[in-house]
Design an enzyme around this catalytic site. Structure first.
Site, mmCIF file in Angstrom:
data_model
loop_
_atom_site.group_PDB
_atom_site.id
_atom_site.type_symbol
_atom_site.label_atom_id
_atom_site.label_comp_id
_atom_site.label_asym_id
_atom_site.label_seq_id
_atom_site.Cartn_x
_atom_site.Cartn_y
_atom_site.Cartn_z
ATOM 1 N N HIS A 1 77.461 67.399 74.488
ATOM 2 C CA HIS A 1 78.527 66.475 74.892
ATOM 3 C C HIS A 1 79.754 66.606 73.997
ATOM 4 O O HIS A 1 79.681 67.051 72.857
ATOM 5 C CB HIS A 1 78.018 65.029 74.895
ATOM 6 C CG HIS A 1 77.556 64.542 73.551
ATOM 7 N ND1 HIS A 1 78.423 64.160 72.554
ATOM 8 C CD2 HIS A 1 76.321 64.398 73.046
ATOM 9 C CE1 HIS A 1 77.743 63.788 71.498
ATOM 10 N NE2 HIS A 1 76.452 63.927 71.761
ATOM 11 N N GLU B 1 83.154 65.094 71.886
ATOM 12 C CA GLU B 1 83.253 64.129 70.794
ATOM 13 C C GLU B 1 83.188 62.701 71.342
ATOM 14 O O GLU B 1 83.820 62.383 72.341
ATOM 15 C CB GLU B 1 84.569 64.331 70.055
ATOM 16 C CG GLU B 1 84.762 63.382 68.895
ATOM 17 C CD GLU B 1 86.121 63.542 68.254
ATOM 18 O OE1 GLU B 1 86.184 64.146 67.176
ATOM 19 O OE2 GLU B 1 87.124 63.077 68.850
ATOM 20 N N THR B 2 82.426 61.864 70.651
ATOM 21 C CA THR B 2 82.260 60.481 71.089
ATOM 22 C C THR B 2 82.966 59.502 70.156
ATOM 23 O O THR B 2 83.256 59.819 69.003
ATOM 24 C CB THR B 2 80.770 60.092 71.129
ATOM 25 O OG1 THR B 2 80.213 60.268 69.830
ATOM 26 C CG2 THR B 2 80.013 60.916 72.148
ATOM 27 N N ARG C 1 77.872 59.753 77.612
ATOM 28 C CA ARG C 1 78.632 60.861 77.040
ATOM 29 C C ARG C 1 78.282 62.196 77.703
ATOM 30 O O ARG C 1 79.139 63.051 77.882
ATOM 31 C CB ARG C 1 78.451 60.928 75.534
ATOM 32 C CG ARG C 1 77.007 61.069 75.073
ATOM 33 C CD ARG C 1 76.934 60.882 73.557
ATOM 34 N NE ARG C 1 75.588 60.886 73.051
ATOM 35 C CZ ARG C 1 74.862 59.802 72.823
ATOM 36 N NH1 ARG C 1 75.353 58.608 73.104
ATOM 37 N NH2 ARG C 1 73.656 59.897 72.318
ATOM 38 N N GLU D 1 68.983 62.241 74.397
ATOM 39 C CA GLU D 1 68.932 62.380 72.955
ATOM 40 C C GLU D 1 67.783 61.563 72.374
ATOM 41 O O GLU D 1 67.252 60.661 73.027
ATOM 42 C CB GLU D 1 70.265 61.897 72.362
ATOM 43 C CG GLU D 1 70.460 62.258 70.923
ATOM 44 C CD GLU D 1 71.905 62.074 70.488
ATOM 45 O OE1 GLU D 1 72.150 62.288 69.308
ATOM 46 O OE2 GLU D 1 72.759 61.727 71.300
ATOM 47 N N ASP E 1 65.711 58.806 70.555
ATOM 48 C CA ASP E 1 65.875 57.362 70.429
ATOM 49 C C ASP E 1 65.818 57.018 68.949
ATOM 50 O O ASP E 1 64.808 57.254 68.280
ATOM 51 C CB ASP E 1 64.755 56.658 71.199
ATOM 52 C CG ASP E 1 64.849 55.137 71.129
ATOM 53 O OD1 ASP E 1 65.693 54.598 70.373
ATOM 54 O OD2 ASP E 1 64.069 54.483 71.838
#
Length: 133
Positions: A12, A14-15, A58, A82, A84
């Protein structure tokens, strides 16, 4: 003769909170959206026929420009999500640094369970592609 397939893995963009210890499912930043547009620009001429994506926001946002460019509806694959983190309080609090993949003590995924889940999903995906030949 079986056909040749290529599998492109894309992380993904950038968040929000990427430079800090974020939790949850943050959206992409403006830069992350730009990264996903550039990824779509690069991959779209390569003959993409399917897109598999985790249910995380994302990941969905990153896949959207490519899906639009190649006119494909992404398949939602929960086992690609992803790890947890559970109630992990962050690296500064615990004195641990990444990379680490075991968050069981905070109610998250044990590392071995996470690894097995993702590996199994990739194996299933590859088998599904092969059986379609």
């Amino acid at each position: 003769m079986p056909s040749i397939h290529r599998l492109h893995l894309v992380r993904h963009g950038e968040t929000v909170g990427a430079s800090t210890a974020y939790v949850g499912d943050p959206p992409l930043t403006g830069r992350g959206k730009q990264q996903s547009e550039l990824t779509a620009e690069y991959l779209s001429p390569l003959g993409i026929s399917s897109i598999l994506v985790s249910p995380l926001l994302r990941a969905q946002q990153t896949a959207a420009p490519l899906a639009a460019a190649v006119d494909v509806v992404p398949g939602n694959v929960p086992d690609l999500r992803e790890i947890d983190l559970g109630d992990y309080p962050g690296d500064g609090v615990t004195g641990r640094t990444r990379p680490m993949i075991d968050f069981e003590e905070w109610g998250g995924d044990p590392g071995a369970v996470f690894s097995s889940r993702v590996i199994r999903q990739f194996q299933d995906t590859i088998e599904e592609i092969r059986s379609g030949d």
